[in-house]
Design a protein around this motif. Structure first.
Motif, PDB file in Angstrom:
ATOM      1  N   TYR A 183       0.826  -1.209   0.000  1.00 28.95           N
ATOM      2  CA  TYR A 183       0.000   0.000   0.000  1.00 28.95           C
ATOM      3  C   TYR A 183       0.858   1.255   0.000  1.00 28.95           C
ATOM      4  O   TYR A 183       0.593   2.213  -0.733  1.00 28.95           O
ATOM      5  CB  TYR A 183      -0.946   0.009   1.203  1.00 28.95           C
ATOM      6  CG  TYR A 183      -2.130  -0.914   1.035  1.00 28.95           C
ATOM      7  CD1 TYR A 183      -3.063  -0.701   0.032  1.00 28.95           C
ATOM      8  CD2 TYR A 183      -2.311  -2.008   1.878  1.00 28.95           C
ATOM      9  CE1 TYR A 183      -4.150  -1.555  -0.138  1.00 28.95           C
ATOM     10  CE2 TYR A 183      -3.395  -2.871   1.726  1.00 28.95           C
ATOM     11  CZ  TYR A 183      -4.309  -2.632   0.713  1.00 28.95           C
ATOM     12  OH  TYR A 183      -5.372  -3.477   0.547  1.00 28.95           O
ATOM     13  N   TRP A 184       1.923   1.262   0.830  1.00 22.53           N
ATOM     14  CA  TRP A 184       2.738   2.470   0.921  1.00 22.53           C
ATOM     15  C   TRP A 184       3.640   2.680  -0.290  1.00 22.53           C
ATOM     16  O   TRP A 184       4.060   3.804  -0.565  1.00 22.53           O
ATOM     17  CB  TRP A 184       3.553   2.475   2.214  1.00 22.53           C
ATOM     18  CG  TRP A 184       2.801   3.174   3.298  1.00 22.53           C
ATOM     19  CD1 TRP A 184       2.001   2.626   4.257  1.00 22.53           C
ATOM     20  CD2 TRP A 184       2.740   4.590   3.506  1.00 22.53           C
ATOM     21  NE1 TRP A 184       1.450   3.599   5.051  1.00 22.53           N
ATOM     22  CE2 TRP A 184       1.886   4.818   4.613  1.00 22.53           C
ATOM     23  CE3 TRP A 184       3.317   5.685   2.879  1.00 22.53           C
ATOM     24  CZ2 TRP A 184       1.610   6.087   5.088  1.00 22.53           C
ATOM     25  CZ3 TRP A 184       3.050   6.956   3.359  1.00 22.53           C
ATOM     26  CH2 TRP A 184       2.201   7.149   4.451  1.00 22.53           C
ATOM     27  N   TYR A 190       1.829  10.430  -2.756  1.00 27.20           N
ATOM     28  CA  TYR A 190       0.954  11.491  -2.253  1.00 27.20           C
ATOM     29  C   TYR A 190       1.661  12.378  -1.224  1.00 27.20           C
ATOM     30  O   TYR A 190       1.176  13.462  -0.916  1.00 27.20           O
ATOM     31  CB  TYR A 190      -0.293  10.892  -1.592  1.00 27.20           C
ATOM     32  CG  TYR A 190      -1.119  10.021  -2.498  1.00 27.20           C
ATOM     33  CD1 TYR A 190      -1.729  10.536  -3.639  1.00 27.20           C
ATOM     34  CD2 TYR A 190      -1.306   8.665  -2.211  1.00 27.20           C
ATOM     35  CE1 TYR A 190      -2.488   9.724  -4.464  1.00 27.20           C
ATOM     36  CE2 TYR A 190      -2.069   7.856  -3.029  1.00 27.20           C
ATOM     37  CZ  TYR A 190      -2.657   8.390  -4.158  1.00 27.20           C
ATOM     38  OH  TYR A 190      -3.409   7.586  -4.976  1.00 27.20           O
ATOM     39  N   ARG A 191       2.798  11.894  -0.684  1.00 29.24           N
ATOM     40  CA  ARG A 191       3.460  12.600   0.414  1.00 29.24           C
ATOM     41  C   ARG A 191       4.813  13.169   0.001  1.00 29.24           C
ATOM     42  O   ARG A 191       5.703  13.333   0.830  1.00 29.24           O
ATOM     43  CB  ARG A 191       3.637  11.649   1.604  1.00 29.24           C
ATOM     44  CG  ARG A 191       2.353  11.088   2.186  1.00 29.24           C
ATOM     45  CD  ARG A 191       1.407  12.182   2.675  1.00 29.24           C
ATOM     46  NE  ARG A 191       2.065  13.142   3.535  1.00 29.24           N
ATOM     47  CZ  ARG A 191       2.210  12.989   4.850  1.00 29.24           C
ATOM     48  NH1 ARG A 191       1.721  11.911   5.450  1.00 29.24           N
ATOM     49  NH2 ARG A 191       2.800  13.921   5.567  1.00 29.24           N
ATOM     50  N   GLN A 192       4.976  13.482  -1.282  1.00 28.70           N
ATOM     51  CA  GLN A 192       6.235  14.037  -1.768  1.00 28.70           C
ATOM     52  C   GLN A 192       6.093  15.485  -2.222  1.00 28.70           C
ATOM     53  O   GLN A 192       7.081  16.103  -2.627  1.00 28.70           O
ATOM     54  CB  GLN A 192       6.751  13.210  -2.973  1.00 28.70           C
ATOM     55  CG  GLN A 192       7.007  11.746  -2.657  1.00 28.70           C
ATOM     56  CD  GLN A 192       8.346  11.504  -1.978  1.00 28.70           C
ATOM     57  OE1 GLN A 192       8.946  12.424  -1.434  1.00 28.70           O
ATOM     58  NE2 GLN A 192       8.819  10.283  -2.008  1.00 28.70           N
ATOM     59  N   ARG A 193       4.882  16.024  -2.161  1.00 32.25           N
ATOM     60  CA  ARG A 193       4.618  17.336  -2.751  1.00 32.25           C
ATOM     61  C   ARG A 193       5.454  18.446  -2.114  1.00 32.25           C
ATOM     62  O   ARG A 193       5.931  19.346  -2.792  1.00 32.25           O
ATOM     63  CB  ARG A 193       3.124  17.665  -2.642  1.00 32.25           C
ATOM     64  CG  ARG A 193       2.212  16.637  -3.309  1.00 32.25           C
ATOM     65  CD  ARG A 193       2.430  16.581  -4.798  1.00 32.25           C
ATOM     66  NE  ARG A 193       1.679  15.513  -5.448  1.00 32.25           N
ATOM     67  CZ  ARG A 193       0.436  15.644  -5.893  1.00 32.25           C
ATOM     68  NH1 ARG A 193      -0.198  16.795  -5.734  1.00 32.25           N
ATOM     69  NH2 ARG A 193      -0.175  14.622  -6.478  1.00 32.25           N
ATOM     70  N   GLY A 235      -7.335   8.802  -3.935  1.00 32.65           N
ATOM     71  CA  GLY A 235      -6.605   7.582  -3.642  1.00 32.65           C
ATOM     72  C   GLY A 235      -6.036   7.521  -2.236  1.00 32.65           C
ATOM     73  O   GLY A 235      -5.779   6.429  -1.718  1.00 32.65           O
ATOM     74  N   TRP A 236      -5.841   8.707  -1.603  1.00 34.20           N
ATOM     75  CA  TRP A 236      -5.252   8.699  -0.270  1.00 34.20           C
ATOM     76  C   TRP A 236      -6.176   8.058   0.759  1.00 34.20           C
ATOM     77  O   TRP A 236      -5.730   7.284   1.618  1.00 34.20           O
ATOM     78  CB  TRP A 236      -4.898  10.120   0.163  1.00 34.20           C
ATOM     79  CG  TRP A 236      -4.394  10.198   1.576  1.00 34.20           C
ATOM     80  CD1 TRP A 236      -5.033  10.727   2.649  1.00 34.20           C
ATOM     81  CD2 TRP A 236      -3.149   9.705   2.070  1.00 34.20           C
ATOM     82  NE1 TRP A 236      -4.263  10.610   3.781  1.00 34.20           N
ATOM     83  CE2 TRP A 236      -3.088   9.982   3.454  1.00 34.20           C
ATOM     84  CE3 TRP A 236      -2.063   9.059   1.472  1.00 34.20           C
ATOM     85  CZ2 TRP A 236      -2.014   9.627   4.244  1.00 34.20           C
ATOM     86  CZ3 TRP A 236      -0.971   8.712   2.274  1.00 34.20           C
ATOM     87  CH2 TRP A 236      -0.958   8.999   3.634  1.00 34.20           C
ATOM     88  N   HIS A 237      -7.468   8.362   0.678  1.00 31.10           N
ATOM     89  CA  HIS A 237      -8.407   7.795   1.654  1.00 31.10           C
ATOM     90  C   HIS A 237      -8.432   6.272   1.584  1.00 31.10           C
ATOM     91  O   HIS A 237      -8.622   5.588   2.584  1.00 31.10           O
ATOM     92  CB  HIS A 237      -9.815   8.363   1.426  1.00 31.10           C
ATOM     93  CG  HIS A 237     -10.468   7.883   0.166  1.00 31.10           C
ATOM     94  ND1 HIS A 237     -10.134   8.385  -1.076  1.00 31.10           N
ATOM     95  CD2 HIS A 237     -11.402   6.923  -0.059  1.00 31.10           C
ATOM     96  CE1 HIS A 237     -10.862   7.773  -2.018  1.00 31.10           C
ATOM     97  NE2 HIS A 237     -11.622   6.887  -1.419  1.00 31.10           N
ATOM     98  N   GLU A 238      -8.201   5.726   0.381  1.00 23.92           N
ATOM     99  CA  GLU A 238      -8.184   4.271   0.229  1.00 23.92           C
ATOM    100  C   GLU A 238      -6.978   3.672   0.958  1.00 23.92           C
ATOM    101  O   GLU A 238      -7.082   2.618   1.590  1.00 23.92           O
ATOM    102  CB  GLU A 238      -8.124   3.912  -1.256  1.00 23.92           C
ATOM    103  CG  GLU A 238      -8.120   2.410  -1.519  1.00 23.92           C
ATOM    104  CD  GLU A 238      -8.064   2.093  -3.001  1.00 23.92           C
ATOM    105  OE1 GLU A 238      -7.882   0.909  -3.336  1.00 23.92           O
ATOM    106  OE2 GLU A 238      -8.187   3.030  -3.822  1.00 23.92           O
ATOM    107  N   VAL A 239      -5.834   4.350   0.867  1.00 27.46           N
ATOM    108  CA  VAL A 239      -4.634   3.879   1.569  1.00 27.46           C
ATOM    109  C   VAL A 239      -4.896   3.818   3.069  1.00 27.46           C
ATOM    110  O   VAL A 239      -4.581   2.823   3.735  1.00 27.46           O
ATOM    111  CB  VAL A 239      -3.438   4.812   1.279  1.00 27.46           C
ATOM    112  CG1 VAL A 239      -2.245   4.438   2.162  1.00 27.46           C
ATOM    113  CG2 VAL A 239      -3.057   4.751  -0.189  1.00 27.46           C
ATOM    114  N   VAL A 244      -5.063   1.067   8.128  1.00 27.78           N
ATOM    115  CA  VAL A 244      -5.407   1.203   9.548  1.00 27.78           C
ATOM    116  C   VAL A 244      -5.663  -0.153  10.214  1.00 27.78           C
ATOM    117  O   VAL A 244      -5.192  -0.394  11.336  1.00 27.78           O
ATOM    118  CB  VAL A 244      -6.609   2.153   9.730  1.00 27.78           C
ATOM    119  CG1 VAL A 244      -7.206   2.015  11.129  1.00 27.78           C
ATOM    120  CG2 VAL A 244      -6.174   3.595   9.503  1.00 27.78           C
ATOM    121  N   PRO A 245      -6.370  -1.096   9.575  1.00 28.89           N
ATOM    122  CA  PRO A 245      -6.586  -2.403  10.239  1.00 28.89           C
ATOM    123  C   PRO A 245      -5.312  -3.213  10.450  1.00 28.89           C
ATOM    124  O   PRO A 245      -5.330  -4.186  11.209  1.00 28.89           O
ATOM    125  CB  PRO A 245      -7.531  -3.131   9.264  1.00 28.89           C
ATOM    126  CG  PRO A 245      -8.196  -2.056   8.480  1.00 28.89           C
ATOM    127  CD  PRO A 245      -7.155  -0.997   8.329  1.00 28.89           C
TER     128      PRO A 245
END
Length: 264
Positions: A183-184, A190-193, A235-239, A244-245
């Motif tokens: 997943y990551w 998404y976290r490189q901006r 797509g971020w919410h899907e990650v 989380v589980p």
């Protein structure tokens, strides 16, 4: 004859129940595909063979300034000396999280042989021996972990400051590291901006199934704005929904670099 009949009937009934129980239990047994390689080899940068050590030192509150000064006098010299195949990636004090705590992150190029070489050489280093003895007087407790870096994260490199750093640590459910990595590997884009991603690691020795993500921000407001903005990306919410589980527990430290830190 009746006794034999009932005994045979009871045996047949018991065998039938055992078969039913076995079949019923099989519905809940997770089928695991055999693998020919360790999970760590599937997740890390094998060609570089970097090993990391993270240290957590809980310092006596009245000794924190003296502890920082001691580290500033000794750790950069080890980092700069090519005799030791290791690098000081960063050194911080925890600002929010566990108080009066120092965190050090080291990189050993060459993996476990490099770690062993450094340990053997430091045992012969009188300055380092004196440093450890003096440091021991200032500590309440200490612990460490040996880590590998995820292949899809950038390698941590020195950066100019001033920055604050967030170390987010995740204790995963055993057996879920591959899922996390899958997943990551997609989520990191998404976290490189804002160049906030510094490094991503998973434990090999110490607390197992532990993941550490290291982020850099200009300040707490920048952190909030950056983290809020990522939710606007498709797509971020899907990650988040699927990862989380996998987590048993998690915590966050906001850290301030010390003067000796290459990550400013």
């Amino acid at each position: 004859m009746n006794a034999v009949f009932y005994k045979q009937r009871g045996f047949a009934s018991s065998s039938s129940r055992n078969r039913e129980d076995s079949w019923f239990k099989s519905l809940f047994v997770r089928k695991v595909d055999p693998r020919k390689d360790a999970h760590s080899n599937l997740l890390t940068k094998n060609e570089e063979s970097n090993l990391y050590k993270i240290q957590f030192h809980n310092v006596k509150p009245e000794c924190l300034d003296a502890y920082n000064k001691l580290c500033e006098d000794v750790l950069p010299s080890i980092h700069a000396d090519k005799y030791y195949p290791c690098e000081l990636v960063g050194t911080w004090n925890t600002w929010y999280g566990e108080q009066d705590q120092a965190v050090h992150l080291w990189r050993y190029r060459g993996g476990y042989p490099a770690l062993t070489e450094v340990m053997n050489k430091l045992r012969q280093n009188k300055e380092f021996t004196a440093y450890r003895m003096e440091r021991g007087k200032m500590l309440l407790s200490r612990r460490n972990q040996l880590l590998l870096e995820f292949s899809f994260w950038n390698e941590p490199v020195p950066r100019e400051g001033p920055n604050i750093y967030e170390l987010r640590s995740y204790q995963l459910r055993p057996g879920t590291m591959i899922e996390w990595g899958n997943y990551w590997a997609r989520a990191i884009q998404y976290r490189q901006r804002n160049r906030e991603a510094v490094g991503g690691f998973f434990s090999q020795i110490g607390d197992l199934y532990m993941v550490h993500h290291l982020w850099a921000y200009k300040d707490l407001l920048s952190r909030e704005e950056t983290r809020n903005a990522v939710w606007q990306q498709e797509g971020w919410h899907e990650v988040v929904y699927y990862t989380v589980p996998l987590i048993q527990r998690m915590d966050s430290r906001i850290m301030i670099p010390t003067k000796a830190s290459p990550l400013k």
